[in-house]
Write a protein that holds these residues in place. Structure first.
Motif, PDB file in Angstrom:
ATOM      1  N   ARG A 237       0.872  -1.336   0.027  1.00 52.04           N
ATOM      2  CA  ARG A 237      -0.024  -0.196  -0.079  1.00 52.04           C
ATOM      3  C   ARG A 237       0.819   1.276   0.075  1.00 52.04           C
ATOM      4  NH1 ARG A 237      -5.207  -0.049   1.174  1.00 52.04           N
ATOM      5  NH2 ARG A 237      -4.817  -2.158   2.235  1.00 52.04           N
ATOM      6  N   PRO A 238       1.822   1.233   0.742  1.00 50.66           N
ATOM      7  CA  PRO A 238       2.781   2.743   0.881  1.00 50.66           C
ATOM      8  C   PRO A 238       3.436   3.121  -0.368  1.00 50.66           C
ATOM      9  CG  PRO A 238       3.044   1.437   2.852  1.00 50.66           C
ATOM     10  CD  PRO A 238       2.312   0.559   1.864  1.00 50.66           C
ATOM     11  N   LEU A 239       3.551   1.956  -1.279  1.00 52.09           N
ATOM     12  CA  LEU A 239       4.542   2.275  -2.554  1.00 52.09           C
ATOM     13  C   LEU A 239       3.591   3.072  -3.494  1.00 52.09           C
ATOM     14  CD1 LEU A 239       5.642  -1.290  -3.457  1.00 52.09           C
ATOM     15  CD2 LEU A 239       6.912   0.453  -2.502  1.00 52.09           C
ATOM     16  N   ASP A 240       2.320   3.396  -3.359  1.00 48.85           N
ATOM     17  CA  ASP A 240       1.538   4.197  -4.200  1.00 48.85           C
ATOM     18  C   ASP A 240       1.561   3.819  -5.762  1.00 48.85           C
ATOM     19  OD1 ASP A 240       0.750   5.614  -2.255  1.00 48.85           O
ATOM     20  OD2 ASP A 240       2.253   7.194  -2.304  1.00 48.85           O
ATOM     21  N   LEU A 241       1.643   2.163  -5.917  1.00 48.43           N
ATOM     22  CA  LEU A 241       1.789   1.815  -7.180  1.00 48.43           C
ATOM     23  C   LEU A 241       0.251   1.323  -7.743  1.00 48.43           C
ATOM     24  CD1 LEU A 241       5.080   0.021  -7.676  1.00 48.43           C
ATOM     25  CD2 LEU A 241       4.660   2.057  -8.723  1.00 48.43           C
ATOM     26  N   PHE A 242      -0.544   1.016  -6.752  1.00 43.72           N
ATOM     27  CA  PHE A 242      -1.749   0.194  -7.230  1.00 43.72           C
ATOM     28  C   PHE A 242      -2.713   1.074  -6.688  1.00 43.72           C
ATOM     29  CE2 PHE A 242       1.690  -2.600  -6.000  1.00 43.72           C
ATOM     30  CZ  PHE A 242       1.942  -3.638  -6.998  1.00 43.72           C
ATOM     31  N   SER A 243      -3.956   0.690  -7.483  1.00 42.60           N
ATOM     32  CA  SER A 243      -5.163   1.655  -7.213  1.00 42.60           C
ATOM     33  C   SER A 243      -5.837   0.546  -6.160  1.00 42.60           C
ATOM     34  CB  SER A 243      -6.182   1.520  -8.349  1.00 42.60           C
ATOM     35  OG  SER A 243      -6.439   0.420  -8.850  1.00 42.60           O
ATOM     36  N   LEU A 244      -7.007   1.329  -5.541  1.00 48.50           N
ATOM     37  CA  LEU A 244      -7.659   0.533  -4.603  1.00 48.50           C
ATOM     38  C   LEU A 244      -8.355  -0.642  -5.090  1.00 48.50           C
ATOM     39  CD1 LEU A 244      -9.553   3.609  -2.749  1.00 48.50           C
ATOM     40  CD2 LEU A 244      -7.509   2.266  -1.808  1.00 48.50           C
ATOM     41  N   ASP A 245      -8.687  -0.599  -6.120  1.00 42.06           N
ATOM     42  CA  ASP A 245      -9.253  -1.925  -6.664  1.00 42.06           C
ATOM     43  C   ASP A 245      -8.294  -2.991  -6.889  1.00 42.06           C
ATOM     44  OD1 ASP A 245     -11.827  -0.795  -6.934  1.00 42.06           O
ATOM     45  OD2 ASP A 245     -11.713  -0.351  -9.118  1.00 42.06           O
ATOM     46  N   GLU A 246      -7.028  -2.584  -7.431  1.00 33.90           N
ATOM     47  CA  GLU A 246      -6.064  -3.690  -7.577  1.00 33.90           C
ATOM     48  C   GLU A 246      -5.589  -3.986  -6.267  1.00 33.90           C
ATOM     49  OE1 GLU A 246      -3.831  -1.789 -11.799  1.00 33.90           O
ATOM     50  OE2 GLU A 246      -3.256  -1.175  -9.592  1.00 33.90           O
ATOM     51  N   LEU A 247      -5.514  -3.324  -5.076  1.00 29.84           N
ATOM     52  CA  LEU A 247      -5.049  -3.761  -3.828  1.00 29.84           C
ATOM     53  C   LEU A 247      -6.331  -4.853  -3.310  1.00 29.84           C
ATOM     54  CD1 LEU A 247      -3.912  -0.538  -2.049  1.00 29.84           C
ATOM     55  CD2 LEU A 247      -2.325  -2.452  -2.829  1.00 29.84           C
ATOM     56  N   ALA A 248      -7.292  -4.359  -3.478  1.00 31.52           N
ATOM     57  CA  ALA A 248      -8.550  -5.327  -3.164  1.00 31.52           C
ATOM     58  C   ALA A 248      -8.423  -6.750  -3.862  1.00 31.52           C
ATOM     59  CB  ALA A 248      -9.841  -4.655  -3.224  1.00 31.52           C
ATOM     60  N   GLN A 249      -8.064  -6.593  -5.164  1.00 31.23           N
ATOM     61  CA  GLN A 249      -7.978  -7.904  -5.743  1.00 31.23           C
ATOM     62  C   GLN A 249      -6.696  -8.592  -5.403  1.00 31.23           C
ATOM     63  OE1 GLN A 249      -7.542  -6.148  -9.899  1.00 31.23           O
ATOM     64  NE2 GLN A 249      -9.803  -5.989  -9.883  1.00 31.23           N
ATOM     65  N   LEU A 250      -5.556  -8.148  -4.997  1.00 35.75           N
ATOM     66  CA  LEU A 250      -4.273  -8.689  -4.310  1.00 35.75           C
ATOM     67  C   LEU A 250      -4.699  -9.380  -3.017  1.00 35.75           C
ATOM     68  CD1 LEU A 250      -1.306  -6.232  -5.671  1.00 35.75           C
ATOM     69  CD2 LEU A 250      -1.720  -8.572  -6.383  1.00 35.75           C
ATOM     70  N   ASP A 251      -5.438  -8.568  -2.228  1.00 30.13           N
ATOM     71  CA  ASP A 251      -5.817  -9.163  -1.068  1.00 30.13           C
ATOM     72  C   ASP A 251      -6.510 -10.386  -1.038  1.00 30.13           C
ATOM     73  OD1 ASP A 251      -6.336  -9.132   1.947  1.00 30.13           O
ATOM     74  OD2 ASP A 251      -7.614  -7.570   2.140  1.00 30.13           O
ATOM     75  N   VAL A 252      -7.491 -10.425  -1.904  1.00 27.48           N
ATOM     76  CA  VAL A 252      -8.205 -11.731  -2.221  1.00 27.48           C
ATOM     77  C   VAL A 252      -7.303 -12.707  -2.629  1.00 27.48           C
ATOM     78  CG1 VAL A 252     -10.117 -12.873  -3.560  1.00 27.48           C
ATOM     79  CG2 VAL A 252     -10.550 -10.683  -2.658  1.00 27.48           C
ATOM     80  N   ALA A 253      -6.697 -12.446  -3.661  1.00 29.29           N
ATOM     81  CA  ALA A 253      -5.561 -13.253  -4.242  1.00 29.29           C
ATOM     82  C   ALA A 253      -4.681 -13.963  -3.260  1.00 29.29           C
ATOM     83  CB  ALA A 253      -4.837 -12.978  -5.433  1.00 29.29           C
ATOM     84  N   GLU A 254      -4.163 -13.076  -2.370  1.00 30.77           N
ATOM     85  CA  GLU A 254      -3.204 -13.626  -1.361  1.00 30.77           C
ATOM     86  C   GLU A 254      -4.236 -14.643  -0.304  1.00 30.77           C
ATOM     87  OE1 GLU A 254      -0.725 -11.683   2.415  1.00 30.77           O
ATOM     88  OE2 GLU A 254      -2.232 -10.428   1.261  1.00 30.77           O
ATOM     89  N   GLN A 255      -5.399 -14.404   0.029  1.00 29.88           N
ATOM     90  CA  GLN A 255      -5.918 -15.085   0.768  1.00 29.88           C
ATOM     91  C   GLN A 255      -6.327 -16.656   0.185  1.00 29.88           C
ATOM     92  OE1 GLN A 255      -9.407 -13.435   2.651  1.00 29.88           O
ATOM     93  NE2 GLN A 255      -8.452 -11.399   2.825  1.00 29.88           N
ATOM     94  N   THR A 256      -6.526 -16.788  -1.374  1.00 28.53           N
ATOM     95  CA  THR A 256      -6.669 -17.757  -1.976  1.00 28.53           C
ATOM     96  C   THR A 256      -5.395 -18.412  -2.395  1.00 28.53           C
ATOM     97  OG1 THR A 256      -7.131 -16.405  -3.934  1.00 28.53           O
ATOM     98  CG2 THR A 256      -8.914 -16.852  -2.704  1.00 28.53           C
TER      99      THR A 256
END
Length: 317
Positions: A237-256
């Motif tokens: 998150r602190p990198l400011d590279l990803f949008s909120l949608d991309e961070l949400a998708q990465l969050d789901v992907a990490e859990q799966t």
């Protein structure tokens, strides 16, 4: 020069990776491929022959091997997966080289138009080349060179100022990742590098640090080992590279357990966005150059007729 350097490194690490997969020792592999870069590979072979590790030997050749490469080789030596480390380095370099080549190819036509534009403004000097004979040839060439230089000098000064700003302070500044096109390119390289490292079972802490270094990101607090215990998304998150949608998708992907695939998907989307932006620049720049040429020609025509009318007015008086 950077493309040539990376091309040489790609061949070296691909060869080392193939040798490691075949069961050859690092020393034997270095001796076989020594002809690719005699000075560098000879020094590495000497250090390894003396009992040192390859990563330590690479650090003594830091002018040729960046720190992220020697760090990744050290991970491979620790985990016993040098073949994967060599393959990852080669893959990251190939991705960076492909990106640089796409940039060069995309800008070739606009740059050609830009450098041909000055010839429209020195038609009289160009005409002299065909009428002045050999005696007047040097003078005509000097006149053409002066005209071209006068037109392109502001462009080259702007490029030089941008290059100075980039290498002096912007390259290692967090601001670099926030610039539109640079941010897209950085995101693409970071995601591809991180996905490749995670697929090779590199520990998360090390993978994040190596991916950041290989993509040119400035060191970030909490990204590597000091962020142990935090999730991937929380560290990104602190990198400011990803949008909120991309961070949400990465969050789901990490859990799966599919974060590598999601990173690859984000990288591909960034690549497509970059190519679209590059294509837009290539389409827009030629008309802008044509417009500048037309405005200059119009200005010269108006100047000629203004002088002509001024002469007529003075004659009538």
């Amino acid at each position: 020069m950077a493309l040539i350097h990376e091309g040489s490194q790609i061949r070296i690490f691909r060869s080392l990776g193939n040798s490691a997969q075949s069961g050859l020792s690092v020393l034997r592999a270095l001796e076989i491929i020594r002809g690719m870069q005699p000075r560098v590979l000879g020094a590495l072979a000497s250090d390894v022959r003396a009992g040192g590790g390859l990563a330590a030997a690479m650090r003594r050749q830091a002018w040729y091997f960046p720190s992220w490469q020697s760090d990744l080789v050290e991970v491979g030596e620790t985990t016993g997966r040098l073949d994967a480390a060599f393959a990852n380095i080669a893959e990251i370099l190939e991705q960076r080289r492909a990106f640089a080549l796409s940039l060069v190819v995309g800008l070739l036509y606009p740059l050609a138009i830009l450098h041909a534009a000055p010839l429209f403004f020195c038609g009289s000097a160009v005409a002299k080349l065909f009428t002045c004979g050999m005696a007047g040839l040097p003078g005509a060439l000097v006149e053409i060179a002066g005209c071209v230089l006068k037109f392109l000098l502001p462009f080259y000064l702007a490029v030089a100022a941008a290059a100075w700003a980039w290498f002096s302070w912007l390259k290692d500044s967090p601001l670099a990742s926030r610039l539109p096109l640079l941010g897209i390119a950085t995101k693409m390289r970071f995601c591809l590098g991180l996905a490749s490292l995670l697929k090779a079972a590199v520990p998360l802490d090390k993978a994040l640090s190596l991916a950041a270094a290989s993509s040119g990101l400035a060191p970030q607090a909490g990204l590597g080992e000091e962020g142990a215990g935090r999730g991937v998304v929380e560290r990104l998150r602190p990198l400011d590279l990803f949008s909120l949608d991309e961070l949400a998708q990465l969050d789901v992907a990490e859990q799966t357990g599919n974060i590598s695939s999601e990173l690859s998907r984000i990288a591909e989307a960034a690549r497509q966005t970059w190519q679209a932006a590059l294509k837009a620049v290539g389409v827009m720049l030629p008309p802008v150059v044509y417009l500048v040429i037309l405005l200059v020609i119009a200005y010269k025509i108006v100047g000629v007729w203004t002088g002509h009318f001024a002469e007529l007015d003075s004659f009538m008086k």
